[in-house]
Enzyme design. Structure first.
Site, PDB file in Angstrom:
ATOM      1  N   SER A   1      -2.123  22.827  13.371  1.00 50.94           N
ATOM      2  CA  SER A   1      -0.936  21.832  13.421  1.00 50.94           C
ATOM      3  C   SER A   1      -0.058  22.283  14.234  1.00 50.94           C
ATOM      4  O   SER A   1       0.280  23.360  14.571  1.00 50.94           O
ATOM      5  CB  SER A   1      -0.204  21.848  11.848  1.00 50.94           C
ATOM      6  OG  SER A   1       0.977  21.120  12.054  1.00 50.94           O
TER       7      SER A   1
ATOM      8  N   HIS B   1      -6.950  18.610  17.429  1.00 46.67           N
ATOM      9  CA  HIS B   1      -6.734  17.331  18.317  1.00 46.67           C
ATOM     10  C   HIS B   1      -8.151  17.397  19.355  1.00 46.67           C
ATOM     11  O   HIS B   1      -8.887  16.015  19.449  1.00 46.67           O
ATOM     12  CB  HIS B   1      -5.566  17.310  19.200  1.00 46.67           C
ATOM     13  CG  HIS B   1      -4.213  17.125  18.836  1.00 46.67           C
ATOM     14  ND1 HIS B   1      -3.414  18.227  18.680  1.00 46.67           N
ATOM     15  CD2 HIS B   1      -3.819  16.392  17.698  1.00 46.67           C
ATOM     16  CE1 HIS B   1      -2.287  17.986  18.088  1.00 46.67           C
ATOM     17  NE2 HIS B   1      -2.397  16.795  17.321  1.00 46.67           N
TER      18      HIS B   1
ATOM     19  N   GLY C   1       0.654  14.698  20.088  1.00 51.68           N
ATOM     20  CA  GLY C   1       0.685  15.767  21.433  1.00 51.68           C
ATOM     21  C   GLY C   1       1.030  16.868  20.941  1.00 51.68           C
ATOM     22  O   GLY C   1       0.760  17.454  19.694  1.00 51.68           O
TER      23      GLY C   1
ATOM     24  N   GLY D   1      -8.126  13.234  11.909  1.00 46.89           N
ATOM     25  CA  GLY D   1      -8.369  14.210  11.193  1.00 46.89           C
ATOM     26  C   GLY D   1      -8.423  14.216   9.753  1.00 46.89           C
ATOM     27  O   GLY D   1      -7.380  13.509   9.434  1.00 46.89           O
TER      28      GLY D   1
HETATM   29  P1  AMP Z   1      -0.771  14.691  15.083  1.00 45.49           P
HETATM   30  O1  AMP Z   1      -0.542  14.856  16.605  1.00 45.49           O
HETATM   31  O2  AMP Z   1      -0.101  15.560  14.400  1.00 45.49           O
HETATM   32  O3  AMP Z   1      -0.232  13.095  14.856  1.00 45.49           O
HETATM   33  O4  AMP Z   1      -2.194  14.496  14.798  1.00 45.49           O
HETATM   34  C1  AMP Z   1      -3.072  13.682  15.616  1.00 45.49           C
HETATM   35  C2  AMP Z   1      -4.400  13.419  14.992  1.00 45.49           C
HETATM   36  O5  AMP Z   1      -5.102  14.753  15.113  1.00 45.49           O
HETATM   37  C3  AMP Z   1      -4.405  13.014  13.548  1.00 45.49           C
HETATM   38  O6  AMP Z   1      -5.711  12.114  13.311  1.00 45.49           O
HETATM   39  C4  AMP Z   1      -4.690  14.353  12.886  1.00 45.49           C
HETATM   40  O7  AMP Z   1      -5.241  14.131  11.471  1.00 45.49           O
HETATM   41  C5  AMP Z   1      -5.474  15.030  13.696  1.00 45.49           C
HETATM   42  N1  AMP Z   1      -5.502  16.532  13.374  1.00 45.49           N
HETATM   43  C6  AMP Z   1      -4.079  17.151  13.291  1.00 45.49           C
HETATM   44  N2  AMP Z   1      -4.557  18.489  13.134  1.00 45.49           N
HETATM   45  C7  AMP Z   1      -5.752  18.505  12.933  1.00 45.49           C
HETATM   46  C8  AMP Z   1      -6.683  19.755  12.568  1.00 45.49           C
HETATM   47  N3  AMP Z   1      -6.388  21.214  12.344  1.00 45.49           N
HETATM   48  N4  AMP Z   1      -7.956  19.451  12.352  1.00 45.49           N
HETATM   49  C9  AMP Z   1      -8.461  18.157  12.822  1.00 45.49           C
HETATM   50  N5  AMP Z   1      -7.706  17.303  12.787  1.00 45.49           N
HETATM   51  C10 AMP Z   1      -6.362  17.223  13.179  1.00 45.49           C
END
Ligand code: AMP
Length: 293
Positions: A185, A37, A31, A147
């Site tokens: 991020s 995302h 989230g 990602g």
């Molecule tokens: P998180 O919410 O940080 O656990 O990320 C959820 C998904 O989004 C994971 O597969 C991450 O690798 C992907 N993700 C997070 N930041 C990015 C980004 N800047 N570009 C592409 N994918 C991302």
């Protein structure tokens, strides 16, 4: 967009879509959504799937003293962004729904987790693998979208799927960046304006190394040293800079097969990670993907 908080609602919804002949794409997240995302959602939609996004801040993957309690959360905003991007089912389980009792059976990741981010976050990837395996079993997606920003995580999930014969295809998607190159991020929200400016050095140093590699510097130690030096000069505290094989995340001396250059730094109290592809003579591939966006 349907919102489901329980496993049984998800199963019913997925069965209905399957009955209509739809395939299912899953985008797992914690989230506080951003364009990174949402790029995964767009990719899943482009593949024609009915898209399930999960939002779950998974306590199992946070160590003691990490930011579980203060991890940014904004469900109203996330709902609007998910719906606006075309998510079909938003799964927002509570901790009790995912872990009604302490788990007796969990996954343990081997050597792939005993390096890079795993060294400073013991148990982190076991927690990630366990929750992603649960999500795969709850949603039973045809494809799941992750990602490249979290490259070690992506490779671990791909390896888990192979090792356990899970019937899902894992799709790695390019890192989405801010205008100055900083990888998007949820944790960027922690940065003060001054830290935010310095944080841009992380991607800049990695892209610089990718360029050097393309121009003929294929000795890993030289690339690592140059990145480390640029990060330190900008006042970023270096946790690691490492050139590894994409296949098994093992360290390399020479860039003569598909490799990644990964780094983790601390900017003030905030831990940031990033990585770029390194292909000798082809180091611009990753940069081109970024510029093309
Ligand atoms: P998180 O919410 O940080 O656990 O990320 C959820 C998904 O989004 C994971 O597969 C991450 O690798 C992907 N993700 C997070 N930041 C990015 C980004 N800047 N570009 C592409 N994918 C991302």
């Amino acid at each position: 967009m349907k919102v489901a908080e329980s496993v049984s609602e998800v199963r019913t919804w997925v069965n209905q879509r399957r009955g209509e002949g739809r395939t299912i794409g899953l985008v797992p997240t914690m989230g506080f959504l951003h364009d990174g995302h949402l790029s995964l959602v767009k990719r899943a939609k482009a593949a024609g799937h009915a898209v399930v996004m999960s939002i779950f801040v998974n306590p199992l993957q946070f160590g003691p003293g990490e930011d579980y309690d203060r991890y940014p959360r904004d469900m109203a905003r996330d709902r609007a962004l998910a719906e606006g991007t075309g998510v079909d089912l938003l799964f927002t389980p509570s901790v009790e729904e995912m872990y009604p009792r302490a788990l007796q059976v969990t996954l343990r990741v081997g050597d792939l987790a005993n390096r890079l981010c795993g060294l400073s976050r013991p148990g982190h990837f076991d927690g990630v693998a366990t929750v992603v395996a649960k999500l795969f079993h709850i949603v039973e997606p045809d494809e799941a979208f992750f990602g490249e920003k979290d490259y070690q995580q992506l490779r671990i999930i791909q390896t888990m799927v192979e090792d356990l014969n899970l019937p899902v295809k894992v799709i790695g998607c390019p890192t989405v960046r801010e205008a100055d190159g900083l990888a998007m991020s949820s944790r960027n929200r922690y940065l003060s304006p001054e830290e935010r400016r310095r944080a841009a050095v992380l991607s800049r140093a990695l892209f610089d190394a990718a360029r050097r590699c393309r121009e003929g510097t294929t000795r890993a130690a030289e690339l690592v040293q140059s990145v480390t030096q640029q990060l330190s000069s900008a006042g970023l505290e270096v946790e690691y800079v490492s050139a590894v094989r994409e296949e098994d995340l093992g360290q390399v001396d020479q860039i003569d097969e598909p490799c990644r250059l990964l780094a983790a730094v601390r900017v003030g109290d905030t831990r940031l990670i990033d990585n770029v592809a390194l292909e000798a003579g082809k180091g611009m591939k990753h940069v081109a993907a970024y510029v093309d966006r």
